[in-house]
Design a protein around this motif. Structure first.
Motif, PDB file in Angstrom:
ATOM      1  N   ASP A  73       0.839  -1.194   0.000  1.00 24.28           N
ATOM      2  CA  ASP A  73       0.000   0.000   0.000  1.00 24.28           C
ATOM      3  C   ASP A  73       0.879   1.250   0.000  1.00 24.28           C
ATOM      4  N   LYS A  74       0.333   2.334  -0.522  1.00 26.61           N
ATOM      5  CA  LYS A  74       1.058   3.600  -0.622  1.00 26.61           C
ATOM      6  C   LYS A  74       0.249   4.724   0.018  1.00 26.61           C
ATOM      7  N   GLY A  75       0.962   5.724   0.533  1.00 27.02           N
ATOM      8  CA  GLY A  75       0.316   6.904   1.079  1.00 27.02           C
ATOM      9  C   GLY A  75       0.774   8.148   0.342  1.00 27.02           C
ATOM     10  N   HIS A 156      -8.066   3.088   1.112  1.00 29.30           N
ATOM     11  CA  HIS A 156      -8.227   2.691   2.515  1.00 29.30           C
ATOM     12  C   HIS A 156      -8.591   3.876   3.401  1.00 29.30           C
ATOM     13  N   HIS A 157      -8.072   5.043   3.057  1.00 31.27           N
ATOM     14  CA  HIS A 157      -8.288   6.228   3.894  1.00 31.27           C
ATOM     15  C   HIS A 157      -8.125   7.456   3.020  1.00 31.27           C
ATOM     16  N   GLU A 172      -5.065  13.760   1.964  1.00 33.90           N
ATOM     17  CA  GLU A 172      -4.174  12.646   2.306  1.00 33.90           C
ATOM     18  C   GLU A 172      -4.874  11.362   1.911  1.00 33.90           C
ATOM     19  N   LEU A 174      -4.460   7.011   1.543  1.00 33.80           N
ATOM     20  CA  LEU A 174      -3.790   5.718   1.708  1.00 33.80           C
ATOM     21  C   LEU A 174      -4.510   4.742   0.798  1.00 33.80           C
ATOM     22  N   CYS A 175      -3.762   4.094  -0.107  1.00 28.08           N
ATOM     23  CA  CYS A 175      -4.416   3.317  -1.153  1.00 28.08           C
ATOM     24  C   CYS A 175      -3.609   2.077  -1.514  1.00 28.08           C
ATOM     25  N   ARG A 203       4.607  11.412  -2.191  1.00 28.13           N
ATOM     26  CA  ARG A 203       4.401  10.102  -1.566  1.00 28.13           C
ATOM     27  C   ARG A 203       4.966  10.142  -0.147  1.00 28.13           C
ATOM     28  N   THR A 205       4.243   7.430   2.366  1.00 28.73           N
ATOM     29  CA  THR A 205       4.486   6.103   2.940  1.00 28.73           C
ATOM     30  C   THR A 205       4.470   5.045   1.850  1.00 28.73           C
ATOM     31  N   THR A 206       5.150   3.952   2.102  1.00 29.48           N
ATOM     32  CA  THR A 206       5.057   2.757   1.265  1.00 29.48           C
ATOM     33  C   THR A 206       5.586   1.566   2.049  1.00 29.48           C
ATOM     34  N   ARG A 210       8.475   5.481   5.936  1.00 26.77           N
ATOM     35  CA  ARG A 210       7.911   6.828   6.049  1.00 26.77           C
ATOM     36  C   ARG A 210       8.829   7.856   5.396  1.00 26.77           C
TER      37      ARG A 210
END
Length: 307
Positions: A73-75, A156-157, A172, A174-175, A203, A205-206, A210
Protein backbone atom coordinates in the motif's frame (compact mmCIF):
# COMPACT_ATOMS: atom_id res chain seq x y z
CA UNK A 1 43.66 11.00 -21.76
CA UNK A 2 40.32 9.51 -20.70
CA UNK A 3 39.38 9.31 -17.04
CA UNK A 4 39.63 5.88 -15.38
CA UNK A 5 36.42 3.87 -15.24
CA UNK A 6 34.54 4.13 -11.98
CA UNK A 7 34.76 0.91 -9.96
CA UNK A 8 31.33 -0.63 -9.25
CA UNK A 9 30.93 -1.86 -5.69
CA UNK A 10 28.84 -4.82 -4.41
CA UNK A 11 26.63 -2.60 -2.25
CA UNK A 12 23.65 -4.35 -0.59
CA UNK A 13 20.84 -2.55 1.21
CA UNK A 14 17.84 -0.25 0.97
CA UNK A 15 18.05 3.53 0.66
CA UNK A 16 14.97 5.61 1.47
CA UNK A 17 15.21 8.41 -1.08
CA UNK A 18 13.21 11.64 -1.13
CA UNK A 19 12.76 12.04 -4.89
CA UNK A 20 12.96 15.64 -6.08
CA UNK A 21 10.50 17.44 -8.36
CA UNK A 22 10.91 17.23 -12.14
CA UNK A 23 13.21 14.20 -11.99
CA UNK A 24 12.09 10.79 -13.20
CA UNK A 25 12.23 7.79 -10.87
CA UNK A 26 14.91 6.26 -13.07
CA UNK A 27 16.89 9.51 -13.06
CA UNK A 28 16.81 9.61 -9.25
CA UNK A 29 17.75 5.93 -9.10
CA UNK A 30 20.75 6.40 -11.40
CA UNK A 31 21.98 9.39 -9.39
CA UNK A 32 21.75 7.39 -6.16
CA UNK A 33 23.51 4.46 -7.80
CA UNK A 34 26.31 6.78 -8.93
CA UNK A 35 26.68 8.26 -5.43
CA UNK A 36 27.19 4.77 -4.03
CA UNK A 37 29.12 3.37 -7.03
CA UNK A 38 26.69 0.46 -6.76
CA UNK A 39 27.00 -2.40 -9.22
CA UNK A 40 23.25 -3.09 -9.21
CA UNK A 41 20.21 -1.02 -8.25
CA UNK A 42 16.46 -0.83 -8.73
CA UNK A 43 13.54 1.18 -7.37
CA UNK A 44 10.25 -0.06 -5.93
CA UNK A 45 7.50 1.76 -7.80
CA UNK A 46 7.51 4.62 -10.27
CA UNK A 47 6.75 8.20 -9.27
CA UNK A 48 5.87 10.71 -11.99
CA UNK A 49 8.44 13.50 -12.53
CA UNK A 50 5.83 15.90 -11.07
CA UNK A 51 5.62 13.82 -7.88
CA UNK A 52 8.11 14.02 -5.03
CA UNK A 53 8.68 11.98 -1.92
CA UNK A 54 9.43 8.47 -0.77
CA UNK A 55 11.20 6.26 -3.31
CA UNK A 56 12.93 3.24 -1.76
CA UNK A 57 16.00 2.27 -3.78
CA UNK A 58 17.33 -1.28 -3.58
CA UNK A 59 21.02 -1.99 -4.06
CA UNK A 60 22.58 -5.34 -4.91
CA UNK A 61 20.92 -8.34 -3.26
CA UNK A 62 18.00 -6.19 -2.09
CA UNK A 63 16.72 -6.06 -5.69
CA UNK A 64 15.73 -9.73 -5.32
CA UNK A 65 13.11 -8.75 -2.75
CA UNK A 66 11.91 -5.41 -4.16
CA UNK A 67 8.62 -6.88 -5.39
CA UNK A 68 7.30 -6.88 -1.84
CA UNK A 69 7.36 -3.09 -1.88
CA UNK A 70 5.93 -2.90 -5.39
CA UNK A 71 2.84 -4.70 -4.06
CA UNK A 72 2.58 -2.65 -0.85
CA UNK A 73 0.00 0.00 0.00
CA UNK A 74 1.06 3.60 -0.62
CA UNK A 75 0.32 6.90 1.08
CA UNK A 76 0.18 10.31 -0.65
CA UNK A 77 -0.39 13.98 0.10
CA UNK A 78 -1.97 15.62 -2.93
CA UNK A 79 -2.77 19.22 -3.80
CA UNK A 80 -5.88 19.47 -5.97
CA UNK A 81 -7.11 22.48 -7.95
CA UNK A 82 -10.82 22.38 -8.73
CA UNK A 83 -12.57 24.12 -11.61
CA UNK A 84 -10.04 23.20 -14.30
CA UNK A 85 -9.51 20.01 -16.31
CA UNK A 86 -6.15 19.49 -18.03
CA UNK A 87 -5.03 17.15 -20.77
CA UNK A 88 -2.72 15.23 -18.41
CA UNK A 89 -4.71 15.42 -15.17
CA UNK A 90 -1.95 17.48 -13.58
CA UNK A 91 -0.35 20.92 -13.74
CA UNK A 92 1.85 19.98 -16.72
CA UNK A 93 -1.08 19.66 -19.13
CA UNK A 94 -3.09 22.28 -21.00
CA UNK A 95 -6.36 23.48 -19.48
CA UNK A 96 -9.16 22.22 -21.71
CA UNK A 97 -12.24 22.81 -19.52
CA UNK A 98 -13.03 25.49 -16.94
CA UNK A 99 -16.12 25.45 -14.72
CA UNK A 100 -17.19 27.38 -11.62
CA UNK A 101 -16.50 25.89 -8.17
CA UNK A 102 -19.68 26.03 -6.10
CA UNK A 103 -19.19 23.48 -3.28
CA UNK A 104 -18.17 24.20 0.32
CA UNK A 105 -15.87 22.30 2.68
CA UNK A 106 -18.66 20.08 4.02
CA UNK A 107 -19.68 19.00 0.50
CA UNK A 108 -16.06 18.27 -0.37
CA UNK A 109 -15.56 16.13 2.74
CA UNK A 110 -18.75 14.22 2.00
CA UNK A 111 -17.65 13.55 -1.58
CA UNK A 112 -14.18 12.39 -0.52
CA UNK A 113 -15.74 9.93 1.93
CA UNK A 114 -17.77 8.46 -0.95
CA UNK A 115 -14.52 7.40 -2.64
CA UNK A 116 -13.34 5.28 0.30
CA UNK A 117 -13.37 1.53 -0.26
CA UNK A 118 -13.06 -0.44 -3.49
CA UNK A 119 -13.51 1.79 -6.54
CA UNK A 120 -13.04 1.40 -10.29
CA UNK A 121 -10.50 3.59 -12.06
CA UNK A 122 -9.76 3.95 -15.74
CA UNK A 123 -5.96 4.39 -16.06
CA UNK A 124 -5.01 7.76 -17.57
CA UNK A 125 -3.58 8.04 -21.06
CA UNK A 126 -0.61 9.89 -19.62
CA UNK A 127 0.74 6.81 -17.81
CA UNK A 128 3.47 4.22 -18.26
CA UNK A 129 1.03 1.37 -18.87
CA UNK A 130 1.91 -0.50 -22.04
CA UNK A 131 -0.23 -1.09 -25.12
CA UNK A 132 1.32 -3.20 -27.90
CA UNK A 133 4.73 -2.67 -26.34
CA UNK A 134 4.53 1.13 -26.06
CA UNK A 135 3.64 3.22 -22.99
CA UNK A 136 0.29 4.97 -23.19
CA UNK A 137 1.83 8.42 -22.82
CA UNK A 138 3.54 8.02 -26.20
CA UNK A 139 0.15 7.52 -27.86
CA UNK A 140 -1.27 10.46 -25.89
CA UNK A 141 1.49 12.76 -27.15
CA UNK A 142 0.56 11.75 -30.69
CA UNK A 143 -3.09 12.57 -30.04
CA UNK A 144 -4.13 8.90 -30.12
CA UNK A 145 -6.69 7.70 -27.57
CA UNK A 146 -6.42 4.01 -26.57
CA UNK A 147 -9.44 2.33 -24.99
CA UNK A 148 -8.59 1.30 -21.42
CA UNK A 149 -10.52 -1.09 -19.22
CA UNK A 150 -11.44 0.02 -15.73
CA UNK A 151 -9.80 -1.80 -12.84
CA UNK A 152 -10.50 -2.06 -9.15
CA UNK A 153 -8.30 -0.34 -6.58
CA UNK A 154 -8.80 0.24 -2.86
CA UNK A 155 -8.85 3.61 -1.12
CA UNK A 156 -8.23 2.69 2.52
CA UNK A 157 -8.29 6.23 3.89
CA UNK A 158 -8.87 9.69 2.50
CA UNK A 159 -8.83 12.89 4.53
CA UNK A 160 -9.18 16.56 3.72
CA UNK A 161 -6.19 18.32 5.30
CA UNK A 162 -7.03 21.83 4.09
CA UNK A 163 -9.38 23.76 1.79
CA UNK A 164 -8.92 27.43 0.95
CA UNK A 165 -12.65 27.91 0.44
CA UNK A 166 -12.11 28.84 -3.20
CA UNK A 167 -10.66 26.12 -5.43
CA UNK A 168 -7.64 24.42 -3.82
CA UNK A 169 -7.51 21.51 -1.37
CA UNK A 170 -4.85 19.28 0.14
CA UNK A 171 -5.85 15.67 0.74
CA UNK A 172 -4.17 12.65 2.31
CA UNK A 173 -4.75 9.26 0.68
CA UNK A 174 -3.79 5.72 1.71
CA UNK A 175 -4.42 3.32 -1.15
CA UNK A 176 -3.58 0.01 -2.78
CA UNK A 177 -0.92 -0.43 -5.45
CA UNK A 178 -1.97 0.66 -8.92
CA UNK A 179 -4.03 3.63 -7.72
CA UNK A 180 -3.68 6.78 -9.81
CA UNK A 181 -4.04 9.86 -7.62
CA UNK A 182 -4.41 12.03 -10.74
CA UNK A 183 -7.42 9.95 -11.75
CA UNK A 184 -8.82 10.10 -8.21
CA UNK A 185 -8.59 13.92 -8.26
CA UNK A 186 -10.23 14.08 -11.69
CA UNK A 187 -13.05 11.74 -10.65
CA UNK A 188 -13.75 13.70 -7.45
CA UNK A 189 -13.83 16.92 -9.49
CA UNK A 190 -16.25 15.45 -12.02
CA UNK A 191 -18.58 14.21 -9.29
CA UNK A 192 -18.57 17.72 -7.83
CA UNK A 193 -19.48 19.12 -11.26
CA UNK A 194 -16.43 21.33 -11.77
CA UNK A 195 -13.50 19.10 -12.72
CA UNK A 196 -10.06 19.08 -11.12
CA UNK A 197 -6.38 18.38 -11.64
CA UNK A 198 -3.30 17.83 -9.48
CA UNK A 199 -0.89 20.67 -8.80
CA UNK A 200 1.29 18.71 -6.37
CA UNK A 201 1.83 15.13 -5.25
CA UNK A 202 4.09 13.76 -2.54
CA UNK A 203 4.40 10.10 -1.57
CA UNK A 204 4.53 9.84 2.21
CA UNK A 205 4.49 6.10 2.94
CA UNK A 206 5.06 2.76 1.26
CA UNK A 207 5.18 -0.69 2.82
CA UNK A 208 5.68 0.65 6.34
CA UNK A 209 8.44 3.12 5.37
CA UNK A 210 7.91 6.83 6.05
CA UNK A 211 8.96 9.96 4.22
CA UNK A 212 10.34 11.38 7.48
CA UNK A 213 13.12 8.78 7.32
CA UNK A 214 14.08 9.49 3.71
CA UNK A 215 17.16 11.37 2.46
CA UNK A 216 17.56 13.84 -0.39
CA UNK A 217 20.15 13.35 -3.11
CA UNK A 218 21.81 16.61 -2.02
CA UNK A 219 22.14 15.43 1.59
CA UNK A 220 23.62 12.12 0.49
CA UNK A 221 26.10 13.79 -1.85
CA UNK A 222 27.23 16.13 0.93
CA UNK A 223 28.32 13.19 3.08
CA UNK A 224 31.79 11.62 2.83
CA UNK A 225 31.69 8.41 0.80
CA UNK A 226 32.36 6.20 3.84
CA UNK A 227 29.46 7.81 5.76
CA UNK A 228 26.85 7.11 3.09
CA UNK A 229 26.66 3.40 3.91
CA UNK A 230 25.27 4.37 7.31
CA UNK A 231 22.06 5.50 5.61
CA UNK A 232 21.37 2.05 4.16
CA UNK A 233 18.81 -0.26 5.73
CA UNK A 234 19.47 -4.04 5.76
CA UNK A 235 18.11 -6.20 2.96
CA UNK A 236 15.82 -8.21 5.21
CA UNK A 237 13.81 -5.11 6.18
CA UNK A 238 11.92 -5.63 2.91
CA UNK A 239 10.54 -8.95 4.17
CA UNK A 240 10.31 -8.31 7.91
CA UNK A 241 6.57 -9.08 7.83
CA UNK A 242 7.32 -12.81 7.36
CA UNK A 243 8.08 -15.11 10.34
CA UNK A 244 11.63 -16.40 10.60
CA UNK A 245 13.47 -19.71 10.61
CA UNK A 246 17.13 -20.31 11.46
CA UNK A 247 19.51 -22.88 10.02
CA UNK A 248 22.79 -24.39 11.17
CA UNK A 249 25.86 -23.60 9.08
CA UNK A 250 25.76 -26.65 6.80
CA UNK A 251 22.03 -26.34 6.10
CA UNK A 252 22.56 -22.62 5.48
CA UNK A 253 25.17 -23.42 2.82
CA UNK A 254 22.86 -25.94 1.12
CA UNK A 255 19.92 -23.53 1.27
CA UNK A 256 21.89 -20.77 -0.45
CA UNK A 257 22.75 -23.20 -3.23
CA UNK A 258 19.03 -23.76 -3.87
CA UNK A 259 18.59 -27.00 -1.95
CA UNK A 260 15.61 -27.72 0.29
CA UNK A 261 16.48 -28.25 3.96
CA UNK A 262 14.62 -29.49 7.01
CA UNK A 263 12.73 -26.75 8.85
CA UNK A 264 11.77 -26.45 12.49
CA UNK A 265 8.91 -28.53 13.87
CA UNK A 266 6.65 -25.47 14.08
CA UNK A 267 7.05 -24.90 10.35
CA UNK A 268 3.50 -24.40 9.03
CA UNK A 269 2.74 -25.93 5.64
CA UNK A 270 3.03 -23.50 2.74
CA UNK A 271 3.92 -20.63 5.04
CA UNK A 272 6.62 -18.27 3.81
CA UNK A 273 9.62 -17.60 6.05
CA UNK A 274 12.68 -15.36 6.11
CA UNK A 275 15.66 -17.57 6.79
CA UNK A 276 18.86 -16.84 8.77
CA UNK A 277 22.08 -18.58 9.64
CA UNK A 278 21.62 -19.40 13.32
CA UNK A 279 25.11 -18.54 14.61
CA UNK A 280 25.82 -15.37 12.64
CA UNK A 281 22.23 -14.10 12.09
CA UNK A 282 23.11 -13.64 8.43
CA UNK A 283 20.03 -13.23 6.28
CA UNK A 284 19.87 -16.05 3.72
CA UNK A 285 16.63 -15.45 1.84
CA UNK A 286 13.00 -16.59 1.69
CA UNK A 287 11.57 -20.09 1.77
CA UNK A 288 8.20 -21.82 1.56
CA UNK A 289 7.45 -24.75 3.86
CA UNK A 290 6.38 -27.90 2.07
CA UNK A 291 4.07 -30.62 3.35
CA UNK A 292 6.99 -32.86 4.32
CA UNK A 293 8.54 -30.17 6.56
CA UNK A 294 11.18 -28.96 4.14
CA UNK A 295 12.07 -25.33 3.51
CA UNK A 296 12.03 -24.78 -0.23
CA UNK A 297 14.16 -21.78 -1.30
CA UNK A 298 12.17 -19.02 -3.03
CA UNK A 299 14.71 -16.16 -3.13
CA UNK A 300 18.23 -16.57 -1.80
CA UNK A 301 21.15 -14.29 -1.09
CA UNK A 302 24.63 -15.01 -2.42
CA UNK A 303 25.92 -18.14 -0.66
CA UNK A 304 27.89 -17.33 2.55
CA UNK A 305 31.61 -17.96 2.49
CA UNK A 306 32.68 -21.24 4.10
CA UNK A 307 35.23 -21.17 6.88
Amino acid sequence: MSAPRRVKLPINGVLLLDKPYDVSSNGALQKARWLYSAAKAGHTGVLDPLATGLLPVCFGEATKFSSYLLDADKGYRATVKFGQVTTTGDIEGEVVIERPVTFDRAALEQMLAAFCGVITQVPPMYSALKFQGRPLYEYAREGIEIERAGREVSIHHIELLSFDGVDTAVIEVLCSKGTYIRTLAQDVGERLGCGAHLTGLRRTTTGGFRLEDAHTLEAIEALPREARDGLLLPVDILVSHFPEQTLAAEDARRFCHGQAVRGAKNCATMQRFRVYQAQTREFLGLADASEDGLLQPVRVMVAPATE
